[in-house]
Design a protein around this motif. Structure first.
Motif, PDB file in Angstrom:
ATOM      1  N   PRO A 111       3.185  -2.994  -2.621  1.00  0.00           N
ATOM      2  CA  PRO A 111       3.554  -3.335  -3.987  1.00  0.00           C
ATOM      3  C   PRO A 111       4.191  -2.481  -4.738  1.00  0.00           C
ATOM      4  O   PRO A 111       5.186  -2.712  -5.525  1.00  0.00           O
ATOM      5  CB  PRO A 111       2.239  -4.045  -4.973  1.00  0.00           C
ATOM      6  CG  PRO A 111       1.415  -4.345  -3.739  1.00  0.00           C
ATOM      7  CD  PRO A 111       1.613  -3.080  -2.744  1.00  0.00           C
ATOM      8  N   GLU A 122      -2.378  -0.305   2.204  1.00  0.00           N
ATOM      9  CA  GLU A 122      -1.094  -0.846   2.193  1.00  0.00           C
ATOM     10  C   GLU A 122      -0.860  -2.037   1.374  1.00  0.00           C
ATOM     11  O   GLU A 122       0.277  -2.045   0.770  1.00  0.00           O
ATOM     12  CB  GLU A 122      -0.649  -0.863   3.611  1.00  0.00           C
ATOM     13  CG  GLU A 122      -0.543   0.393   4.456  1.00  0.00           C
ATOM     14  CD  GLU A 122      -0.179   0.496   5.947  1.00  0.00           C
ATOM     15  OE1 GLU A 122       0.206  -0.861   6.302  1.00  0.00           O
ATOM     16  OE2 GLU A 122      -0.512   1.199   6.522  1.00  0.00           O
ATOM     17  N   GLN A 123      -1.652  -2.934   1.614  1.00  0.00           N
ATOM     18  CA  GLN A 123      -1.531  -4.232   1.001  1.00  0.00           C
ATOM     19  C   GLN A 123      -1.687  -4.374  -0.606  1.00  0.00           C
ATOM     20  O   GLN A 123      -1.079  -5.155  -0.958  1.00  0.00           O
ATOM     21  CB  GLN A 123      -2.324  -5.444   1.757  1.00  0.00           C
ATOM     22  CG  GLN A 123      -2.066  -5.503   3.404  1.00  0.00           C
ATOM     23  CD  GLN A 123      -0.595  -5.951   3.745  1.00  0.00           C
ATOM     24  OE1 GLN A 123       0.058  -6.952   2.834  1.00  0.00           O
ATOM     25  NE2 GLN A 123      -0.034  -5.543   4.757  1.00  0.00           N
ATOM     26  N   SER A 124      -2.606  -3.484  -0.767  1.00  0.00           N
ATOM     27  CA  SER A 124      -2.959  -3.586  -2.318  1.00  0.00           C
ATOM     28  C   SER A 124      -2.305  -2.482  -3.378  1.00  0.00           C
ATOM     29  O   SER A 124      -1.973  -2.803  -4.261  1.00  0.00           O
ATOM     30  CB  SER A 124      -4.594  -3.554  -2.484  1.00  0.00           C
ATOM     31  OG  SER A 124      -4.946  -2.155  -1.889  1.00  0.00           O
ATOM     32  N   VAL A 125      -1.906  -1.394  -2.737  1.00  0.00           N
ATOM     33  CA  VAL A 125      -1.360  -0.560  -3.647  1.00  0.00           C
ATOM     34  C   VAL A 125       0.017   0.017  -3.106  1.00  0.00           C
ATOM     35  O   VAL A 125       1.017   0.066  -3.779  1.00  0.00           O
ATOM     36  CB  VAL A 125      -2.422   0.862  -3.373  1.00  0.00           C
ATOM     37  CG1 VAL A 125      -1.598   2.019  -4.207  1.00  0.00           C
ATOM     38  CG2 VAL A 125      -3.583   0.628  -3.851  1.00  0.00           C
ATOM     39  N   LEU A 155      -5.866  -2.452   4.128  1.00  0.00           N
ATOM     40  CA  LEU A 155      -6.215  -2.846   2.713  1.00  0.00           C
ATOM     41  C   LEU A 155      -5.302  -2.043   1.653  1.00  0.00           C
ATOM     42  O   LEU A 155      -4.818  -2.628   0.730  1.00  0.00           O
ATOM     43  CB  LEU A 155      -7.605  -2.864   2.468  1.00  0.00           C
ATOM     44  CG  LEU A 155      -8.427  -4.029   3.244  1.00  0.00           C
ATOM     45  CD1 LEU A 155      -9.920  -3.703   2.970  1.00  0.00           C
ATOM     46  CD2 LEU A 155      -7.996  -5.332   2.946  1.00  0.00           C
TER      47      LEU A 155
END
Length: 442
Positions: free
Chosen positions: A381, A375-378, A373
């Motif tokens: 991007p 990696e995908q959110s912070v 999570l």
């Protein structure tokens, strides 16, 4: 004048008449026959050369496929050279050019396979220099120094990090790998007892789907085999590189190669780019593909390092067994998009479940989910702030194809290589035409 006396004019005309040679009358036909015979000889000679070239092509394929004897003289390179000498006078024919091109391509691939041990270090160093070149450029522009000085500094930093890894992390990794192997071998008997007491296998055996004891024996043998391979993985890797002297020589040459590659990177890059074909007289597609691959690898390596540190530290704080191996596995498999995180989660949970408890398995899954999570959110991007331009289905397809062809290495390069291929295709798309009308029936 008497009528029987010849006139001067008639005597001169009669003297000027020269009888024709019978052979002269047929001289055009003889010339045509000689020309036809010469043409037949030339065609026959060319046919013999082409047949000899085909035979040498087949011999070259056989030499590539068959291991050469210890004292053998023939090699694919010599056979290929003989074929080039034989067919070079006929290079104007399309069939001969196709034969020379296909043979040259096969010989190039065979040569690359034979010298792969030499090329792999250079390719790895070039990739490392490609990733570190922006840092060298930034240092050179900021401090206004010659390029060799930041190249030397960056090379020294890389060597220092590698030495620290060997001295600090490598012994811990080896110890944990050995301990994991011992623990797995120790739990084989427990696993056998659990399987024998399982009612699921009894039900499947009663339905005639399997033989319970045979399945248990095969599973036990498989676990023992895989566990026995774990501590010897590093030894096999070193052995594959060659002798001890070869490994030492390679480790000594890598810093030198890295320094000179960083120092002359613009020249090296320009020379490599010139090897590729142009699209409309330009090579802009190479610049675009290189930008995609560079940002992808730099971002993925940085995210993998962060994932390794986060997972290892958290698992160590929760007292999870083999925390370092699970953390390194999470960082390495993080280079494989979409599939790597799932594999890490399954392997980590199984290790924690078999060698720990349900609580530890849940902790491992929670840590890996939290890292995913993050990696995908912070991380993704902000670090990978670009789009590779590939559809998720194409990414999965490329992972399966490259993984099937090249194994683990193929999984690591699947996404960037697919991006390069798609970029090259888009560049050449306007240049490519397919007209099937010329192949129609006459």
């Amino acid at each position: 004048m008497p009528p029987d006396s010849p006139s001067p004019d008639s005597s001169e005309s009669s003297d000027s008449v020269v009888p024709l040679d019978p052979s002269d009358a047929s001289s055009p036909e003889s010339s045509a026959s000689a020309s036809r015979l010469e043409r037949l000889r030339r065609v026959a000679f060319e046919a013999v050369l082409v047949a000899g070239g085909v035979v040498l092509f087949l011999v070259m394929l056989y030499e590539m496929h068959t291991p050469p004897p210890e004292n053998g003289f023939l090699s694919p390179a010599l056979v290929g050279l003989a074929g080039v000498v034989l067919l070079w006078p006929l290079r104007g024919h399309k069939a001969v050019r196709a034969l020379l091109l296909s043979g040259g391509l096969l010989l190039l691939l065979w040569t690359l396979d034979k010298v792969s041990r030499v090329l792999v270090p250079f390719a790895a160093v070039y990739l490392l220099a490609y990733l570190l070149n922006p840092l060298v450029e930034r240092l050179r522009e900021r401090y206004q120094v010659p390029r060799w000085l930041p190249s030397l500094v960056v090379t020294s930093l890389v060597v220092g990090v590698f030495v620290l890894f060997i001295l600090i992390l490598a012994p811990n990794i080896a110890n944990q790998a050995q301990a994991l192997s011992d623990r797995v071998l120790g739990t084989v008997q427990t696993l056998r007892a659990w399987l024998e007491a399982s009612t699921v296998l009894d039900a499947l055996e009663g339905a005639g789907l399997l033989q319970k004891q045979e399945v248990i024996a095969q599973l036990q043998a498989l676990i023992k085999e895989q566990a026995g391979r774990l501590p010897s993985a590093a030894e096999n890797l070193v052995a594959s590189l060659g002798s001890f002297l070869g490994v030492v020589t390679l480790l000594a040459l890598v810093p030198v190669i890295l320094f000179y590659t960083l120092k002359d990177y613009p020249t090296v890059q320009s020379g490599l780019v010139d090897l590729f074909p142009t699209a409309g007289g330009r090579r802009d597609y190479l610049v675009e593909a290189g930008s995609i691959v560079g940002r992808y690898f730099r971002g993925q390596l940085l995210i993998s390092i962060i994932a390794t540190i986060n997972v290892s530290v958290l698992l160590f704080l929760f007292d999870i067994p083999f925390w370092l191996l699970i953390g390194l596995l999470a960082g390495l498999l993080n280079l494989i998009p979409q599939i790597g995180a799932l594999i890490t989660m399954v392997v980590g949970a199984l290790v924690a479940l078999i060698l720990g408890s349900w609580v530890k398995a849940v902790i491992v899954i929670a840590v890996l989910l939290g890292e995913s999570l993050l990696e995908q959110s912070v991380l993704t991007p902000n670090i990978l702030s670009y789009q590779v331009g590939l559809h998720p289905l194409l990414v999965l397809f490329s992972l399966l194809v490259f993984g099937t062809l090249l194994g683990v290495f193929g999984l690591l390069i699947a996404v960037p290589m697919t991006a390069i291929l798609m970029t090259g295709y888009r560049a050449f798309r306007e240049e490519l035409t397919l007209d099937l009308s010329e192949y129609g029936a006459p």
